[in-house]
Write an enzyme that holds these catalytic residues in place. Structure first.
Site, PDB file in Angstrom:
ATOM      1  N   ASP A 157       0.981  -1.311  -0.026  1.00 14.81           N
ATOM      2  CA  ASP A 157       0.049  -0.136   0.298  1.00 14.81           C
ATOM      3  C   ASP A 157       0.925   1.240  -0.268  1.00 14.81           C
ATOM      4  OD1 ASP A 157      -2.645  -1.793   0.101  1.00 14.81           O
ATOM      5  OD2 ASP A 157      -2.412  -1.514   2.274  1.00 14.81           O
ATOM      6  N   ARG A 234      13.940 -10.706  -3.516  1.00 15.86           N
ATOM      7  CA  ARG A 234      14.158  -9.482  -4.198  1.00 15.86           C
ATOM      8  C   ARG A 234      15.911  -9.039  -3.638  1.00 15.86           C
ATOM      9  NH1 ARG A 234       8.940  -5.416  -5.908  1.00 15.86           N
ATOM     10  NH2 ARG A 234       7.742  -7.236  -5.933  1.00 15.86           N
TER      11      ARG A 234
END
Length: 344
Positions: A157, A234
């Site tokens: 978000d 990642r």
């Protein structure tokens, strides 16, 4: 760099221990070059790797070297010089609190943003390099703390990155400490290329270093001598990269996965050290060459592809010299992140 005799002795001991292990016949990296200049290394003000090359009508990467040198201590000053049309070397001399939280200051072309010794910090925000921005150096800074606990665990978000790049080129990210950001520490997106990421610390983060967001296979990226610690995913995840060269990185305690060579990427990973990492390096469809790497207390999923294809030879593009993989943890413990001798 001035260090005490005790520190110098400790560092020498770490190196001797690392090199003793590296010299063992079973070590894949034993014939590689020994670390140069230990315990005193000179830090060049010019980029190496893919950021050192010319292309797209730009390069090599020099940042704001052609312009005036200024020193900033406030967000307003930093923003004014970072967005200016003229080249600048912008020295960050103190911790700058960014407001509102999560703001990514826009950076224009031909800029060097560099911390003064270990005092330069960006707190609560980061940087954004948009389409067409080129020739930028971000160096010797601590960029930290945009976590939003209400967004855990997925961090979807609040897209608060330390450094985000969208279709930028000729970028050098060097000797920074990047930590505790609500999204990425570095996001290299939308064909950003001629990028070198070197000697940084990537600490305590979920989505650490994402590369891709494109169907094109054009980007060229060098990632070397970085320390990843207490991260999740990642590390990086590198999608559709024409030439991805990673070497002499240290990854410690990564829980989801390590170096993921995604899509149609061609990757070369050399002389890196992985400790307590799940799936330290792997690919699915891409080509991955790995050599001289060391794994310690790591786990692998069954059937993971650790190497396939020929990828490319980095020396067809630029010169570089490898440190022995087993010396990398001590080397990065001493020299990664902001350095007292840089930016002063």
């Amino acid at each position: 760099m001035v260090r005490s005799a005790v520190a110098a002795t400790a560092t020498a001991g770490l190196l001797l221990s690392a090199l003793a292990v590296a010299a063992a016949p079973a070590s894949a990296e034993a014939t590689d070059a020994q670390p140069q200049g230990w315990p005193h290394r000179h830090w060049s003000s010019t980029a190496d790797g893919f950021a050192s090359l010319s292309g797209l009508g730009n390069g090599p990467t020099t940042g704001g070297a052609a312009g005036e040198t200024v020193t900033v201590t406030t967000q307003a000053e930093l923003n004014a010089y970072a967005t200016a049309a003229e080249p600048y070397v912008i020295r960050v001399a103190d911790a700058i609190e960014i407001s509102p939280k999560g703001t990514e200051l826009k950076v224009a072309s031909d800029k060097t943003i560099i911390g003064v010794g270990t005092s330069g910090e960006i707190v609560g925000g980061g940087f954004f390099l948009g389409a067409g921005v080129h020739n930028v150096i971000i160096r010797n800074l601590t960029i930290r703390d945009t976590l939003m606990p209400e967004d855990d665990p997925d961090d979807k978000d609040f897209d608060y990155d330390a450094i985000q790049m969208d279709t930028a080129d000729h970028i050098w990210i060097d000797h920074n400490r990047l930590t505790r950001m609500n999204d990425g520490l570095v996001d290299s997106r939308k064909d950003t290329t001629f990028l070198t990421v070197s000697w940084n610390q990537f600490f305590d983060n979920n989505k650490t270093f994402g590369i891709g967001w494109t169907e094109n296979v054009t980007s060229q990226i060098t990632i070397h001598h970085n320390w990843f610690k207490n991260t999740v995913q990642r590390n990086p995840s590198a999608d559709n990269i024409a030439n991805l060269h990673m070497y002499n990185n240290y990854m410690e305690d990564a829980t989801a996965y390590g170096n993921y060579v995604r899509g149609l990427s061609q990757g070369v990973i050399e002389n890196s050290f992985y400790e307590r990492v799940h799936n330290p390096y792997y690919t699915v469809e891409g080509e991955l060459v790995q050599r001289g790497n060391v794994t310690r207390d790591c786990t692998w999923d069954e059937g993971v592809i650790r190497e396939q294809g020929d990828a490319f030879d980095p020396r067809d593009f630029y010169r570089y010299r490898l440190d022995p993989a087993r010396a990398v943890p001590a080397l990065l413990g001493e020299f990664s992140g902001p350095q007292p001798s840089i930016g002063t």
